[in-house]
Design an enzyme around this catalytic site. Structure first.
Site, PDB file in Angstrom:
ATOM      1  CE  LYS A 194      32.430  20.010   4.476  1.00 20.35           C
ATOM      2  NZ  LYS A 194      33.236  18.797   4.195  1.00 20.35           N
ATOM      3  N   GLY A 217      42.329  19.369   9.395  1.00 24.45           N
ATOM      4  CA  GLY A 217      42.461  19.506   7.953  1.00 24.45           C
ATOM      5  C   GLY A 217      43.716  20.251   7.584  1.00 24.45           C
ATOM      6  CB  SER A 218      44.784  21.850   4.465  1.00 27.77           C
ATOM      7  OG  SER A 218      43.766  22.793   4.186  1.00 27.77           O
ATOM      8  CB  THR A 219      47.950  25.113   7.274  1.00 33.65           C
ATOM      9  OG1 THR A 219      48.633  24.128   8.058  1.00 33.65           O
ATOM     10  CG2 THR A 219      48.232  26.494   7.842  1.00 33.65           C
ATOM     11  CB  VAL A 221      40.782  24.164   5.265  1.00 30.79           C
ATOM     12  CG1 VAL A 221      39.375  24.084   5.858  1.00 30.79           C
ATOM     13  CG2 VAL A 221      40.743  23.758   3.792  1.00 30.79           C
ATOM     14  N   GLY A 222      42.200  25.780   7.669  1.00 28.38           N
ATOM     15  CA  GLY A 222      42.179  26.255   9.040  1.00 28.38           C
ATOM     16  C   GLY A 222      42.149  27.773   9.127  1.00 28.38           C
ATOM     17  CD  GLU A 240      45.725  17.103  13.556  1.00 33.04           C
ATOM     18  OE1 GLU A 240      46.451  17.363  12.569  1.00 33.04           O
ATOM     19  OE2 GLU A 240      44.964  16.136  13.602  1.00 33.04           O
ATOM     20  CB  CYS A 274      48.212  15.207  10.251  1.00 34.04           C
ATOM     21  SG  CYS A 274      46.651  15.655   9.473  1.00 34.04           S
TER      22      CYS A 274
END
Length: 473
Positions: A194, A217-219, A221-222, A240, A274
């Site tokens: 994706k 991605g962002s924390t 979303v993680g 990551e 990042c």
């Protein structure tokens, strides 16, 4: 002089933007419309205008993609190829990337606002290099013979985990695509990717090239990914995520080198990195001199059209990111940080922001705590080595850090004390195919790059048989 904008129009740009050829979903080896028929608009960050419409995947489309990938894994040839055949095909894929480097670099420039010249010179060749690196590992994935303590013998097999799902960020759409995809291919996995909705075009072009031959991605979303994995079937997840990375500059540092590393670490790719060194700790003895020199260098930054060869900084990726960065700049002003330069939009259209430096920043300020993901530098003053270590670690993140000093003992002490996955000493943003890359704490877990990345796409099976009348164990 202040940061300037290169006002070259699209017509004046030295490279013609290519026609957009691939805008549909790529499932089971074919480009197809989404089940719903819905599309979403892709925006040119240079102008804020729509330049393509891309098929919008939904749950039904994901199910179809996963079903196709599962069928390919269970019954298809890829996992069953000998490693040397996977290597050969991955090498061919890498050749095709290099053959189409100009068009791919242009797609990332028009989609993400990345500098065309930089992408063509670095990102695209690095993608091909990453493929070749892991292609070389494809026929070297071995198990072990086990020395057991009883009358049994055993060995291990390294087997691909199956279908790998990968969510690619928008800041490095090409680099991260192949950082994730390459080791999975080498391991024998099949893949569902994706790409970010802001930057889908190069990923679709890579699908087209693949037909010829990880979550980042962002924390926040993680956390959702982890929850979804736990709620379903305990899928293996590697993440990551974000970073609020310290660059620690000691009194003995060479000012010219240190300011150069600060500009590179903070403003590369318009700060949408990042591992950006957005917290710059400077020892009190050189703080004022460093700040003055840094402002001089940052003011020379040319902000403008990413296709123009004189541009240093292109537009932010989209309107949401642009507005988010500006809001953080306003927070910095309200909380009492001193604005040394920048702090405003740049140009009459598009998502351009002046590179910005704040001094007198306190650890409690929002600009010192949150990942801004934009061209905003925070300068923080410190006294001792111990203070620098403590404040650098006083964050929920732990992705990267930098140290600038001529003292080898300080470099050793600080590098071993910083809680981060990558620590650079007298350099910054130095990556290599062999260097494992990932985070501590809320910056995620698992590693990209290096041979360790293969471990994420392999599982170990132990095979045990009895021994009868063996002369030795």
């Amino acid at each position: 002089m202040a940061a300037t904008q290169n006002n070259a129009s699209m017509e004046e740009a030295l490279f013609k933007v290519p026609d957009i050829k691939f805008t549909k979903l790529f499932i089971n080896g074919e480009f197809v419309d989404s089940v719903s028929g819905k599309t979403f608009e892709t925006i040119d960050p240079r102008t804020g205008e729509v330049f393509a419409k891309v098929a919008e995947g939904d749950k039904e489309d994901v199910d179809l993609a996963v079903k196709a990938a599962r069928e390919a894994f269970d019954r298809g040839p890829w996992p069953r190829f000998p490693g040397c055949e996977r290597r050969r095909l991955m090498m061919k894929f890498a050749d095709l990337i290099e053959e189409n480097a100009e068009e791919l670099a242009a797609l990332d420039a028009i989609d993400a606002g990345k500098l065309y010249g930089m992408s063509k010179a670095l990102d695209i060749p690095a993608a091909a290099g990453t493929l070749r690196y892991y292609a070389g590992a494809a026929d070297k994935i071995h198990g072990e013979t086990l020395k057991l303590s009883r009358s049994i013998q055993g060995y291990t097999l390294r087997e691909p985990v199956g279908v790998a799902g990968m969510i690619i960020p928008w800041n490095f759409p090409t680099s991260m695509f192949f950082t994730k995809v390459s080791p999975a291919l080498a391991a024998g996995c099949t893949i569902v990717v994706k790409p970010a909705e802001q930057t889908p075009l190069s990923a679709l072009f890579y699908a087209h090239l693949a037909k010829k031959v990880s979550f980042t991605g962002s924390t926040e979303v993680g956390k959702l990914v982890m929850k979804a994995a736990a709620d379903s079937n305990l899928k293996q997840v590697t993440l990551e995520l974000g970073g609020k990375n310290p660059l620690i500059i000691f009194d003995d540092a060479d000012i010219e080198m240190a300011t150069g590393l600060a500009v590179l670490g903070s403003l590369y790719n318009k700060g949408e990195v990042c591992v950006a060194s957005s917290r710059i700790f400077v020892q009190e003895g050189i703080y004022d001199e460093f700040a003055k020199k840094l402002v001089e260098k940052v003011k020379m930054t040319v902000v403008g059209d990413p296709f123009h060869p004189s541009t240093h900084q292109g537009p932010q990726v989209d309107k949401n990111q642009y507005e988010k960065i500006l809001s953080y700049i306003e927070h910095g002003k309200r909380e009492g940080a001193t604005l040394l330069t920048g702090g405003k939009p740049c140009g009459e259209k598009g998502y351009y922001i002046e590179p910005t430096i704040f001094s007198d920043v306190k650890d409690s300020m929002l600009i010192a705590k949150d990942e801004i993901f934009g061209p905003v530098i925070s300068l923080l003053k410190f006294k001792s080595v111990e203070e620098a270590i403590g404040r650098a670690n006083a964050t929920k993140y732990g992705l990267a850090a930098g140290i600038v000093t001529k003292d080898f003992n300080i470099a050793n002490t600080v590098s071993r004390s910083i809680r981060a996955g990558v620590v650079w000493i007298n350099c910054y943003l130095e990556f290599d195919y062999d260097i494992p890359y990932g985070g501590y704490k809320m910056s995620g877990f698992g590693r990209d790059s290096g041979m360790e990345a293969l471990d994420q796409y392999l599982q170990t099976k132990s095979v045990v048989t009895p021994l009868y009348n063996s002369p030795w164990l």
